[in-house]
Scaffold this active site. Structure first.
Site, short mmCIF file in Angstrom:
data_model
loop_
_atom_site.label_atom_id
_atom_site.label_comp_id
_atom_site.label_asym_id
_atom_site.label_seq_id
_atom_site.Cartn_x
_atom_site.Cartn_y
_atom_site.Cartn_z
N GLY A 14 -11.06 -11.58 6.03
CA GLY A 14 -12.46 -11.92 5.85
C GLY A 14 -12.55 -12.71 4.55
N GLY A 71 -5.68 -12.37 0.07
CA GLY A 71 -4.36 -12.68 0.65
C GLY A 71 -4.05 -14.17 0.74
N GLU A 104 -9.50 -4.32 -5.81
CA GLU A 104 -10.77 -3.66 -5.52
C GLU A 104 -10.70 -2.16 -5.79
OE1 GLU A 104 -10.43 -6.00 -1.82
OE2 GLU A 104 -12.60 -5.79 -1.73
N ARG A 158 -13.38 -14.61 12.62
CA ARG A 158 -14.83 -14.85 12.63
C ARG A 158 -15.14 -16.33 12.53
NH1 ARG A 158 -15.81 -10.73 7.86
NH2 ARG A 158 -14.31 -9.26 8.65
N HIS A 200 -17.68 -8.17 -0.11
CA HIS A 200 -16.57 -8.36 -1.06
C HIS A 200 -17.04 -8.29 -2.51
CE1 HIS A 200 -14.52 -10.99 2.21
NE2 HIS A 200 -13.99 -9.79 2.23
N ASN A 206 -1.97 -16.36 -2.21
CA ASN A 206 -0.61 -16.68 -1.73
C ASN A 206 -0.38 -18.04 -1.12
OD1 ASN A 206 0.71 -14.08 -2.25
ND2 ASN A 206 -0.82 -13.31 -0.82
N ARG A 217 -15.37 3.47 -0.75
CA ARG A 217 -15.85 2.12 -0.49
C ARG A 217 -16.94 2.21 0.59
NH1 ARG A 217 -13.38 -2.40 3.32
NH2 ARG A 217 -14.80 -4.06 2.77
N ASN A 259 -11.08 4.33 1.53
CA ASN A 259 -11.72 3.26 2.27
C ASN A 259 -11.62 3.63 3.75
OD1 ASN A 259 -12.52 0.91 3.49
ND2 ASN A 259 -11.00 -0.41 2.48
N GLY A 289 -9.31 -13.95 2.54
CA GLY A 289 -8.36 -13.04 3.19
C GLY A 289 -8.60 -13.10 4.68
P1 ADP Z 1 -8.08 -8.45 4.14
O1 ADP Z 1 -9.23 -9.41 4.17
O2 ADP Z 1 -7.87 -7.73 5.44
O3 ADP Z 1 -8.02 -7.57 2.92
P2 ADP Z 1 -5.91 -9.93 2.90
O4 ADP Z 1 -6.68 -10.21 1.66
O5 ADP Z 1 -4.69 -9.08 2.81
O6 ADP Z 1 -6.79 -9.38 4.07
O7 ADP Z 1 -5.49 -11.35 3.50
C1 ADP Z 1 -4.81 -11.49 4.69
C2 ADP Z 1 -4.52 -12.97 4.91
O8 ADP Z 1 -3.69 -13.42 3.82
C3 ADP Z 1 -3.77 -13.26 6.20
O9 ADP Z 1 -4.34 -14.40 6.82
C4 ADP Z 1 -2.37 -13.58 5.71
O10 ADP Z 1 -1.73 -14.50 6.53
C5 ADP Z 1 -2.65 -14.21 4.34
N1 ADP Z 1 -1.45 -14.15 3.52
C6 ADP Z 1 -0.87 -13.07 3.00
N2 ADP Z 1 0.28 -13.42 2.35
C7 ADP Z 1 0.41 -14.75 2.48
C8 ADP Z 1 1.36 -15.72 2.06
N3 ADP Z 1 2.42 -15.36 1.37
N4 ADP Z 1 1.12 -17.03 2.36
C9 ADP Z 1 0.03 -17.38 3.08
N5 ADP Z 1 -0.89 -16.51 3.51
C10 ADP Z 1 -0.71 -15.23 3.22
#
Ligand code: ADP
Length: 403
Positions: A210, A329, A384, A239, A178, A333, A89, A7, A208
């Site tokens: 994005g 993310g 992914e 964004r 995505h 989470n 990617r 990527n 995430g």
């Molecule tokens: P990307 O879009 O860059 O792939 P990710 O899917 O890793 O990013 O998502 C990143 C986001 O996920 C960030 O805003 C981060 O704060 C949030 N995040 C990751 N772990 C946690 C958690 N344990 N609790 C809340 N938010 C989380």
């Protein structure tokens, strides 16, 4: 077969080596700050992480990746020959690429042609493809597009109501993003529902840095929140998401900035970061909100409200969905984000089991809706890279069979 998934960004190159015999991740890492001061390459394998000096350009980066993978002491493979294929990617496949595609010179040229629509990404992908070709000329390469899953959208979903001639001339339309993640979680959802993918009607929420929301009908994307570029849609880390285009002109004039500057601002300085003034990271904004920071709370409210609106919209588009999936993310989470998004949706048959939503073992598929919820709500971890590796394997396998 072992597949290297890459990527590439303008100054980074993330990689994973997967063994497709058992879908096992053998190693992964990132070449960071390519061409900048103090570049590094990280290498994670068998629960360890090492950091080495990085690369001056993409060609050197791919050489360094191979070096660490075959390193005598810590390498996970003995020689390059063990790598059967490389999956890349690609952020923008535009109107040209409707599925993952074997890379040749013409494909590279076409991806390059689409750079206008993804100026930060496609040129880097092209650089990386050319570098791989130079370093490993005999290994087949496959392009996996973020946009291709959305190529099933009907015209009424992907068209903007601009002059039709301009759409035809310039291909200005919704492409989404995505796609690999939405496709992966749709397939996983089909498995847990015990159905064929073609029977899945759902709304998938990839949240995430994005974020995008997709309406899935009969296993296919029929609408998605991102547009011509990933700026459109829900509120994201930096964004703005959906905005009246006139805001651009208004900000240009009041801030005495060019359109490019304002678009850069809408991409990089807005969203959670812009509203909270604290961070683009959902965790950090949540922590501040818990300490009664009003702007942090407002940022979270805006994000949740924007996702909720898309869920409502896509419920209408689909005439009801069987399931809602959270991934990415934040989606995987943050129980608070999920709870806030799904609050007061009983009318649509969506009822969360708040305890389950809060207390479950992360990293696996989990049903978090109440038994009385008509719509099932799942958290499904995305992967992914595995999806990309599977596509790559499928194409390369056929290639070998046809020989
Ligand atoms: P990307 O879009 O860059 O792939 P990710 O899917 O890793 O990013 O998502 C990143 C986001 O996920 C960030 O805003 C981060 O704060 C949030 N995040 C990751 N772990 C946690 C958690 N344990 N609790 C809340 N938010 C989380």
């Amino acid at each position: 077969m072992k597949i290297l998934v890459v990527n590439a960004g303008s100054s980074s190159l993330k990689y994973q080596l997967l063994d497709m015999e058992n879908d096992k991740l053998l190693a992964k890492g990132n070449c960071e700050k390519i061409g900048l001061a103090d570049p590094i390459i990280s290498y994670k394998h068998d629960g360890k992480e090492e950091i080495f000096e990085g690369a001056k350009n993409h060609e050197e980066a791919i050489k360094k990746v191979l070096d660490v993978l075959v390193d005598k002491k810590n390498g996970v493979i003995k020689s390059f020959d063990e790598i059967g294929a490389i999956g890349h990617r690609v952020v923008m496949g535009g109107w040209i690429f409707k599925e993952s595609t074997l890379i040749d010179d013409k494909v590279i040229e076409q991806i390059d042609r689409l750079s206008e629509m993804a100026p930060l990404h496609n040129p880097a992908h092209v650089l990386c493809m050319r570098a791989c070709k130079k370093v490993m000329p005999n290994i087949p390469q496959v392009a996996v597009f973020d946009t291709s899953f959305h190529s099933s959208m009907p015209e009424k979903a992907y068209m903007y109501a601009i002059k039709y001639e301009d759409y035809e001339k310039f291909h200005v339309r919704r492409y989404g993003a995505h796609g690999t993640s939405h496709r992966f979680v749709t397939q996983e959802l089909a498995k847990v529902l015990g159905k064929d993918v073609s029977e899945v009607n759902a709304i998938t929420c990839h949240l995430g840095n994005g974020s995008s929301i997709t309406a899935i009908k009969n296993g296919k994307s029929v609408d998605t929140s991102m547009g011509l570029t990933p700026l459109q849609g829900v509120v994201m880390g930096t964004r703005s998401g959906d905005i009246d285009p006139t805001v651009v002109q208004f900000l240009c004039s009041h801030k005495n900035q060019s359109v490019d500057q304002v678009l850069n601002y809408l991409n990089k300085e807005c969203g959670l970061l812009g509203i909270s003034g604290i961070s683009s990271d959902h965790r950090e904004v949540s922590q501040s909100a818990k300490k009664s920071n009003k702007r942090a709370q407002l940022a979270l409210d805006l994000l949740a409200y924007s996702v909720k609106k898309y869920i409502g919209m896509y419920m209408a588009v689909l005439n009801g969905a069987e399931a809602i999936v959270f991934t990415g993310g934040i989606g995987e989470n943050s129980y608070e984000a999920r709870e806030q998004i799904l609050q007061d949706l009983e009318y649509l048959g969506i009822v969360l089991d708040k305890d389950k939503n809060k207390n479950f073992k992360r990293g696996q598929i989990e049903l978090i809706s109440s038994p009385k919820s008509k719509v099932k709500v799942y958290v499904i971890p995305t992967n992914e890279e595995l999806m990309m590796a599977k596509d790559t394997l499928e194409i390369v396998k056929n290639l070998k069979n046809s020989k």
